[in-house]
Structure formats: structure tokens, C-alpha cells
Design a protein around this motif. Structure first.
Motif, short mmCIF file in Angstrom:
data_model
loop_
_atom_site.label_atom_id
_atom_site.label_comp_id
_atom_site.label_asym_id
_atom_site.label_seq_id
_atom_site.Cartn_x
_atom_site.Cartn_y
_atom_site.Cartn_z
N HIS A 1 0.87 -1.17 0.00
CA HIS A 1 0.00 0.00 0.00
C HIS A 1 0.91 1.23 0.00
O HIS A 1 1.49 1.58 1.02
CB HIS A 1 -0.89 -0.03 1.25
N THR A 2 1.06 1.86 -1.14
CA THR A 2 2.03 2.92 -1.34
C THR A 2 1.86 4.07 -0.36
O THR A 2 2.84 4.59 0.19
CB THR A 2 1.95 3.46 -2.79
N GLU A 3 0.63 4.49 -0.13
CA GLU A 3 0.39 5.61 0.78
C GLU A 3 0.81 5.27 2.20
O GLU A 3 1.43 6.08 2.89
CB GLU A 3 -1.08 6.06 0.74
N LEU A 4 0.48 4.05 2.65
CA LEU A 4 0.89 3.63 3.99
C LEU A 4 2.41 3.52 4.10
O LEU A 4 3.00 3.92 5.10
CB LEU A 4 0.25 2.30 4.38
N SER B 1 5.18 13.90 13.13
CA SER B 1 4.36 13.11 14.05
C SER B 1 3.56 12.10 13.23
O SER B 1 3.53 12.17 11.99
CB SER B 1 3.38 14.02 14.80
N ILE B 2 2.92 11.17 13.90
CA ILE B 2 2.08 10.19 13.20
C ILE B 2 1.01 10.92 12.40
O ILE B 2 0.76 10.59 11.25
CB ILE B 2 1.45 9.20 14.19
N HIS B 3 0.40 11.93 13.02
CA HIS B 3 -0.66 12.67 12.35
C HIS B 3 -0.14 13.42 11.13
O HIS B 3 -0.78 13.41 10.08
CB HIS B 3 -1.34 13.62 13.34
N GLU B 4 1.02 14.05 11.25
CA GLU B 4 1.60 14.78 10.12
C GLU B 4 1.99 13.83 8.99
O GLU B 4 1.73 14.11 7.81
CB GLU B 4 2.83 15.56 10.58
N PRO C 1 -4.33 8.54 10.62
CA PRO C 1 -3.35 8.20 11.66
C PRO C 1 -3.57 6.80 12.22
O PRO C 1 -2.63 6.11 12.58
CB PRO C 1 -3.58 9.26 12.74
N TRP C 2 -4.83 6.37 12.25
CA TRP C 2 -5.14 5.04 12.78
C TRP C 2 -4.62 3.95 11.87
O TRP C 2 -4.13 2.93 12.34
CB TRP C 2 -6.65 4.91 13.01
N GLU C 3 -4.71 4.17 10.56
CA GLU C 3 -4.15 3.19 9.61
C GLU C 3 -2.64 3.07 9.81
O GLU C 3 -2.09 1.98 9.81
CB GLU C 3 -4.43 3.61 8.18
N LEU C 4 -1.99 4.22 9.98
CA LEU C 4 -0.54 4.22 10.17
C LEU C 4 -0.17 3.53 11.48
O LEU C 4 0.75 2.71 11.52
CB LEU C 4 0.01 5.64 10.13
#
Length: 81
Positions: free
Chosen positions: A18-21, A34-37, A46-49
């Protein structure tokens, strides 16, 4: 490269990534984002990450708390504003 068509013999084929992830994961690990950024920049939640980091078994290594309190997350987000 292994004969089975996977990258590094880990069972993951390039077309299955999954390229985006993967981008968000890289931004989080390799930068001061940060995770959110990192998630926002890559177009994922952010939850997927966080789920991907946990699936990779890197939660502790990357300093993420598995049972993080929701109020602590809200406090962190408010501090970023």
C-alpha cells in the motif's frame, strides 16, 4: 532477489504494498513528523498508520504506547495547534 518474486523473501510482493501507507511509515520513521503529520502528508488516517506500525511489531521500538489513553492523544493534538 528470491526466485518467488517477493522483495527480500519476506512474502510481500511489490504490487501488494500500500504505497500511501508505506510513504506515511517512511515519513514517520525517517523524519521528525508526528504520526498525524506523516499520515496526513501521505493521504492515510493516523489510525491506519498506527495499525501498520503495530502490525510490523515496531510499536515499542518507535516509542508508541499500545494502550494510549484517548485523553493523552487529545492533549498532544491540542499542543500541536
Amino acid at each position: 532477489m528470491p526466485d518467488d518474486g517477493t522483495a527480500g523473501g519476506n512474502g510481500v510482493r511489490p504490487e501488494d504494498v500500500h504505497t500511501e501507507l508505506a510513504t506515511a511509515f517512511g515519513l514517520f520513521v525517517l523524519s521528525d513528523a508526528s504520526i498525524h503529520e506523516a499520515a496526513e502528508a501521505a493521504g492515510v488516517s493516523p489510525w491506519e498508520l498506527e495499525d501498520e506500525i503495530e502490525r510490523a511489531g515496531l510499536t515499542e521500538t518507535l516509542g508508541l504506547e499500545e494502550d494510549r489513553d484517548v485523553s493523552a492523544t487529545i492533549d498532544d493534538l491540542l499542543e500541536e495547534c
